[in-house]
Design an enzyme around this catalytic site. Structure first.
Site, mmCIF file in Angstrom:
data_model
loop_
_atom_site.group_PDB
_atom_site.id
_atom_site.type_symbol
_atom_site.label_atom_id
_atom_site.label_comp_id
_atom_site.label_asym_id
_atom_site.label_seq_id
_atom_site.Cartn_x
_atom_site.Cartn_y
_atom_site.Cartn_z
ATOM 1 N N GLY A 196 0.759 -1.072 0.055
ATOM 2 C CA GLY A 196 0.009 0.098 0.012
ATOM 3 C C GLY A 196 0.736 1.208 0.145
ATOM 4 O O GLY A 196 1.941 1.290 -0.629
ATOM 5 N N VAL A 200 -0.147 4.532 5.558
ATOM 6 C CA VAL A 200 -0.488 3.256 6.576
ATOM 7 C C VAL A 200 0.661 2.446 6.877
ATOM 8 O O VAL A 200 0.753 1.659 7.860
ATOM 9 C CB VAL A 200 -1.506 2.396 5.652
ATOM 10 C CG1 VAL A 200 -2.008 1.179 6.387
ATOM 11 C CG2 VAL A 200 -2.748 3.223 5.229
ATOM 12 N N GLU A 218 5.645 -3.356 0.769
ATOM 13 C CA GLU A 218 5.806 -3.047 -0.650
ATOM 14 C C GLU A 218 4.989 -1.713 -0.701
ATOM 15 O O GLU A 218 3.951 -1.621 -0.924
ATOM 16 C CB GLU A 218 4.991 -4.188 -1.402
ATOM 17 C CG GLU A 218 5.702 -5.803 -0.971
ATOM 18 C CD GLU A 218 7.144 -5.578 -1.552
ATOM 19 O OE1 GLU A 218 7.668 -4.959 -2.515
ATOM 20 O OE2 GLU A 218 7.849 -6.519 -1.339
ATOM 21 N N CYS A 252 1.803 0.455 -8.982
ATOM 22 C CA CYS A 252 2.892 0.766 -8.105
ATOM 23 C C CYS A 252 3.987 1.012 -9.138
ATOM 24 O O CYS A 252 5.219 1.822 -8.616
ATOM 25 C CB CYS A 252 3.307 0.015 -7.015
ATOM 26 S SG CYS A 252 3.630 -1.842 -7.319
#
Length: 466
Positions: A196, A200, A218, A252
């Site tokens: 994410g 967070v 990641e 990503c």
């Protein structure tokens, strides 16, 4: 071997305790057991393919081709790779002993961690939950999966798949929002795997620190894409447009921005604009091959990045009712523009001109380390130089995204883009640890090591060292 325990766990606390109890029974340490469970997962993905594809279409408007390629086939490839190599991965590795420990033997054995938590992301809901699960199962762990609530239909489909394939005392799914995530993070996991964003991720690390739980993060970042003068510009433009707008830019690994020689900026913009029209037609909103933004929040966030960020060459229009943002190309972008202040994670491609390659590299290095660095160059000395002078989770030359499809290439970030590696053997090693084993014979004995110590023993030690 003891019989499996029955479970009716209803809370995160009960669920994790049940999995710890099951792990202690020793079933998951058996390689044949792991192989059978990987086969169960493979079969479940194939049987639930239609349900998964429907969910991905509802949540993200994913074209079937992109969903099959980047979600289902990706997981099946990971499983097949593990099935083929798991026995060799689990073999102990013998190591030599100093003469003072003869006769004896030593080895390194990979052991499972125990019970792990996998927190998936919404942009590739299937890949980013079941992909890590392959490594966790291969390494001999129990696992709890927390799919992202931002993709609710996909979360439900993943939960249904896992419940059909596994007993929850072995692999379980916990669905829900922030409260569920917080409740899980309070439990005693042996490893936490999170995919994410950095905000967070810091929360995950804070919870993990309370129990000294190891974590894998990641994340992402602003992945640069550098075009050198030696690049094949027509091919580069098509590949960049494909890689950027795959899954509507919500990857990503997507190139976040493109750096182009100033005197060839117009050429690249024309080629990229032509590729967008070629791929998605004159009206991309009608194309069945262009995905949608995950939710209203992310659409509004993306729309705020466009004003004040260079000039719109193509795109920029949106339809909130469809969560649609057109593939957008921005020219004359400056490093201080809004679009350059955060990871874009959407279908907006800024193009920045550079005068000297050294200056472009310096700008990249002035920012947090990205997950990937892309280079288009036919001159290998250029691509090698950029590789030496930059830091990123991966370096990909003359293509985009595809490095993640190679099981033998460890995947992960560095610095702000993440910590830890998985895929293939790297995933197996991530979810296991190296246990050192040493065996010695009771005889002969070496009395020199025992007190009382004297000058003769110290002299012996010096001679041994020399």
């Amino acid at each position: 071997m003891p019989q499996p325990i029955a479970t009716s766990a209803t809370s995160p606390q009960e669920l994790v305790k049940t999995q710890h109890d099951f792990f202690k029974l020793g079933y998951t340490r058996d390689v044949d057991y792991r192989l059978r469970r990987l086969q169960d997962l493979r079969r479940a993905i194939e049987e639930q393919q239609d349900q998964l594809l429907r969910a991905l279409q509802v949540d993200l408007g994913k074209p079937p081709f992109e969903a099959v390629l980047a979600e289902l086939e990706f997981c099946l490839l990971e499983i097949d790779h593990a099935l083929k190599h798991l026995r060799s991965w689990t073999k102990p590795r013998s190591v030599g002993l100093p003469v003072t420990l003869w006769p004896g033997r030593a080895k390194v054995q990979r052991e499972p961690l125990g019970v792990v938590l996998i927190m998936g992301a919404w942009n590739y809901p299937v890949q980013l939950t079941l992909g890590p699960l392959v490594g966790a199962i291969a390494a001999g762990n129990c696992a709890v999966i927390k799919p992202s609530e931002v993709a609710p239909q996909s979360s439900r489909a993943i939960a249904d798949l896992i419940r059909r394939a596994f007993d929850p005392m072995y692999v379980a799914v916990a669905e829900g929002g922030i409260q569920v995530s917080q409740a899980l993070l309070e439990e005693p996991f042996d490893h936490i795997f999170y995919t994410g964003g950095p905000t967070v991720a810091k929360v995950v690390m804070a919870y993990a620190a309370q129990r000294l739980t190891p974590v894998t993060l990641e994340l992402g970042g602003k992945n640069p894409c550098i075009l050198d003068r030696s690049a094949d510009f027509p091919i580069a433009a098509r590949r960049i447009v494909w890689g950027k707008f795959f899954n509507a830019g919500q990857s990503c690994l997507a190139p976040d921005y493109v750096l182009v020689p100033r005197d060839r900026e117009a050429e690249f913009l024309a080629l990229a604009q032509a590729a967008i029209t070629d791929f998605f037609g004159p009206t991309p909103s009608l194309s069945p091959d262009f995905a949608r933004i995950a939710n209203d929040y992310h659409l509004e966030r993306l729309l705020r990045l466009i004003p004040g960020s260079g000039q719109v060459v193509i795109g920029g229009d949106a339809d909130p009712l469809q969560r649609y943002l057109a593939p957008t190309l921005l020219a004359a972008v400056q490093w201080s523009d809004p679009v350059m202040q955060e990871e874009i994670f959407g279908p907006i491609l800024p193009v920045l001109a550079y005068d000297h390659l050294d200056g472009a590299i310096a700008q990249i290095n002035a920012r947090p380390h990205p997950l990937a660095c892309y280079v288009f160059a036919s001159d290998r000395t250029i691509s090698r130089a950029i590789g030496r002078e930059t830091t990123s989770g991966s370096l990909c030359v003359n293509d985009l995204l595809v490095q993640a499809t190679v099981p033998d290439l460890p995947f992960g970030g560095v610095g702000a883009s993440g910590m830890g590696r998985y895929h293939g053997r790297a995933g197996f090693e991530l979810f296991s640890y190296q246990r050192s084993h040493l065996w010695r014979s009771a005889k002969p004995e070496f009395p020199m090591r025992y007190p009382p110590y004297d000058d003769n023993k110290l002299s012996w030690l010096s001679r041994l060292r020399s």
